[in-house]
Each structure stands twice: as C-alpha cells, then as structure tokens.
Scaffold this motif. Structure first.
Motif, PDB file in Angstrom:
ATOM      1  N   ASP A 227       3.873 -12.179  -6.949  1.00  0.00           N
ATOM      2  CA  ASP A 227       3.207 -10.728  -6.407  1.00  0.00           C
ATOM      3  C   ASP A 227       4.851 -10.761  -6.214  1.00  0.00           C
ATOM      4  OD1 ASP A 227       2.207  -8.255  -5.111  1.00  0.00           O
ATOM      5  OD2 ASP A 227       0.825  -9.188  -4.716  1.00  0.00           O
ATOM      6  N   PHE A 228       5.667  -9.286  -6.661  1.00  0.00           N
ATOM      7  CA  PHE A 228       6.946  -9.477  -6.653  1.00  0.00           C
ATOM      8  C   PHE A 228       6.264  -7.779  -5.590  1.00  0.00           C
ATOM      9  CE2 PHE A 228       7.603 -11.491 -10.229  1.00  0.00           C
ATOM     10  CZ  PHE A 228       8.339 -11.592  -9.923  1.00  0.00           C
ATOM     11  N   ALA A 229       5.011  -6.955  -5.692  1.00  0.00           N
ATOM     12  CA  ALA A 229       4.433  -6.067  -4.898  1.00  0.00           C
ATOM     13  C   ALA A 229       4.734  -5.980  -3.341  1.00  0.00           C
ATOM     14  CB  ALA A 229       4.002  -4.876  -5.572  1.00  0.00           C
ATOM     15  N   ARG A 230       4.965  -7.248  -3.379  1.00  0.00           N
ATOM     16  CA  ARG A 230       4.095  -7.388  -1.955  1.00  0.00           C
ATOM     17  C   ARG A 230       5.141  -8.424  -0.952  1.00  0.00           C
ATOM     18  NH1 ARG A 230       3.914 -12.433   0.378  1.00  0.00           N
ATOM     19  NH2 ARG A 230       4.460 -13.836  -2.284  1.00  0.00           N
ATOM     20  N   LEU A 231       6.244  -8.655  -1.886  1.00  0.00           N
ATOM     21  CA  LEU A 231       7.479  -9.962  -1.418  1.00  0.00           C
ATOM     22  C   LEU A 231       8.355  -7.967  -1.401  1.00  0.00           C
ATOM     23  CD1 LEU A 231       7.600 -12.623  -3.757  1.00  0.00           C
ATOM     24  CD2 LEU A 231       7.638 -12.906  -0.949  1.00  0.00           C
ATOM     25  N   PHE A 232       8.704  -7.237  -2.267  1.00  0.00           N
ATOM     26  CA  PHE A 232       9.881  -6.156  -2.507  1.00  0.00           C
ATOM     27  C   PHE A 232       9.197  -4.663  -2.204  1.00  0.00           C
ATOM     28  CE2 PHE A 232      11.002  -9.985  -4.699  1.00  0.00           C
ATOM     29  CZ  PHE A 232      12.299 -10.566  -3.648  1.00  0.00           C
ATOM     30  N   GLY A 233       7.793  -4.543  -2.333  1.00  0.00           N
ATOM     31  CA  GLY A 233       7.112  -3.783  -2.608  1.00  0.00           C
ATOM     32  C   GLY A 233       8.126  -1.805  -1.510  1.00  0.00           C
ATOM     33  N   THR A 234       8.116  -2.539  -0.597  1.00  0.00           N
ATOM     34  CA  THR A 234       8.527  -2.029   0.619  1.00  0.00           C
ATOM     35  C   THR A 234       9.954  -2.040   1.158  1.00  0.00           C
ATOM     36  OG1 THR A 234       8.643  -3.231   2.349  1.00  0.00           O
ATOM     37  CG2 THR A 234       6.197  -2.020   2.002  1.00  0.00           C
ATOM     38  N   GLN A 235      10.934  -2.386  -0.059  1.00  0.00           N
ATOM     39  CA  GLN A 235      12.655  -2.686   0.228  1.00  0.00           C
ATOM     40  C   GLN A 235      13.142  -1.112   0.258  1.00  0.00           C
ATOM     41  OE1 GLN A 235      14.138  -5.566   0.884  1.00  0.00           O
ATOM     42  NE2 GLN A 235      12.588  -7.134   0.422  1.00  0.00           N
ATOM     43  N   GLY A 236      12.588  -1.095  -0.421  1.00  0.00           N
ATOM     44  CA  GLY A 236      13.240   0.677  -0.722  1.00  0.00           C
ATOM     45  C   GLY A 236      13.057   2.021   0.549  1.00  0.00           C
ATOM     46  N   ASP A 237      11.695   2.073   1.133  1.00  0.00           N
ATOM     47  CA  ASP A 237      11.673   2.987   2.098  1.00  0.00           C
ATOM     48  C   ASP A 237      13.138   3.356   3.016  1.00  0.00           C
ATOM     49  OD1 ASP A 237       9.150   2.270   0.452  1.00  0.00           O
ATOM     50  OD2 ASP A 237       8.072   1.169   2.211  1.00  0.00           O
TER      51      ASP A 237
END
Length: 237
Positions: A227-237
């Motif tokens: 689940d990439f969104a769970r792992l990396f979804g907030t990386q660019g916030d």
C-alpha cells in the motif's frame, strides 16, 4: 496535500529523486516493503508526485546495489536473496568485520564506547516496545559505527551496503519476530572492546554472525503489492 515535483527545476528534481531513493531504501531495510513486493512505476510516480522516468532512475539505482530486481515485462520487485546468496552475505560480513577489528582497536577511544553503548540501549528499548523498524536500524548502526572507528571509509561503506542486504536476508528467511541482531551479542562485543582483547573479540564476532545464519529458516514467503499511499502518501506534505 502532496506536492507535484514534475514541473520543478533539474536540481530540485535531483534532490527529490535522492529523497525517494532514501525513502524506498529505508522502507526495504526496515521490512516495510518485504522481499517480493512489486514496485510499479506508475503507482510510485503518483504517490511521490514525479514522472515515471524519475522513478525508473531510482529503481535502477536500487537494482545496482541489489536491493531490488528488475525484469522486462514484469517490472521491479524488492529482492529476495537466495539461500546461497544469504549465506554468502553473512560470510562476507564476518570476514570483513572480523579482519578490521585490529584496526578498530588501534583507533578505539572512550567516546566510541559511549556511543556504541547508547546504540545498544536504544536497540534494546526498540525491541522492548516492539518497534521492529527502529531495532533493525539501530542494529545496523551498531555494526557500521563499530567498523567506522577504524577510519577506513571504503570498508565502512562496504559494511553499510552489506547491512542493508542483510536486512533483506532476515526479512526473507527470518522468523516473524526476528528484527536485527541480538542485543546480548552486542553487549558482549562491547565488553570485549573495552578489554581490547582481539582474539576473544574476533571469536565473538564470528559467533555472532554464525548465530544469525543458524536462526534463519530459509522458507520463502509469497509476493505482495504494498500500500504505497499508506507508506509514502504524506512524504511531500
């Protein structure tokens, strides 16, 4: 909200690619992306806000250091070390790290011992609270910092790469509860470092690696799509 890096300057894109590389490397080493996990370019490009070309560059770098495999028409997957490769990784680590201990002892100073003891205590706490990612990271840091005492940067870089591949081996063949090394082994190594007794220290290091290999089960697990969104979804916030 995630930032889209696709329209930014080349230098900024290079920084972003480095960030993505480190993010994926950490996720692999810390067992958040298990061996066999598929790494589709489109999904990663979407979650990191970059082009597929940028993701392909990162994946190629990871393949170069043997953390992932890339195959035509199948795509990229987190590497799954074979039994032979797994044993060879730890055999190589044993040879390199044991051979360098004489240089470690030649350069060893009290602050080095303090730093290593701090890592062991942090590792022990990570095991106690069940923080597997931290336990893996701290276990690797102990070995890397120990070898770095010698001042041999090239060797330290080699050990760093081997610890990353070791994490893949443990993720592939270790028991579900197995995270990094045993803290008691590191405690023993630290005590022998204090005594600056090369022969027992070398023997303890060899036994340490032998124990890790003997604890591996060499039973494969199935492939999965993370689940990439769970792992990396907030990386660019």
């Amino acid at each position: 909200m995630k930032h889209d890096f696709r329209a930014q300057a080349p230098a900024e894109l290079q920084d972003k690619e480095e960030f993505i590389w480190q993010s994926l490397m950490n996720a692999i080493v810390e067992h958040q992306l298990p061996p066999g996990s598929k790494l589709p370019e489109e999904a990663l490009a979407e979650v990191f806000g970059v082009s597929r070309t940028g993701i392909r560059k990162v994946l190629t770098r990871l393949a170069t250091v043997q953390m992932i495999t890339m195959a035509p028409k199948r795509g990229a997957f987190v590497a799954t070390p074979s039994v032979e490769e797994s044993k060879s990784i730890f055999q190589t680590r044993s040879m390199i790290e044991c051979a360098n201990l004489v240089n470690v002892l030649d350069h060893l100073q009290p602050p080095h011992l303090v730093a290593l003891e701090k890592l062991i205590r942090q590792e022990d706490e990570a095991h106690h609270i069940g923080d597997g990612a931290a336990a893996i990271r701290l276990s690797a840091a102990f070995h890397i910092q120990l070898q770095a005492i010698s001042g041999n940067q090239v060797l330290t870089e080699m050990v760093t790469g081997l610890t990353q591949r070791s994490s893949l081996v443990i993720a592939t063949w270790g028991a579900p509860w197995q995270r990094g090394c045993r803290c008691v082994d590191h405690d023993n190594l630290l005590e022998l470092l204090r005594k600056k007794d090369l022969a027992p220290l070398t023997h303890a290091m060899q036994h340490h690696f032998e124990h890790i290999v003997s604890s591996l089960h060499f039973e494969r697990s199935g492939e999965m799509v993370p689940d990439f969104a769970r792992l990396f979804g907030t990386q660019g916030d």
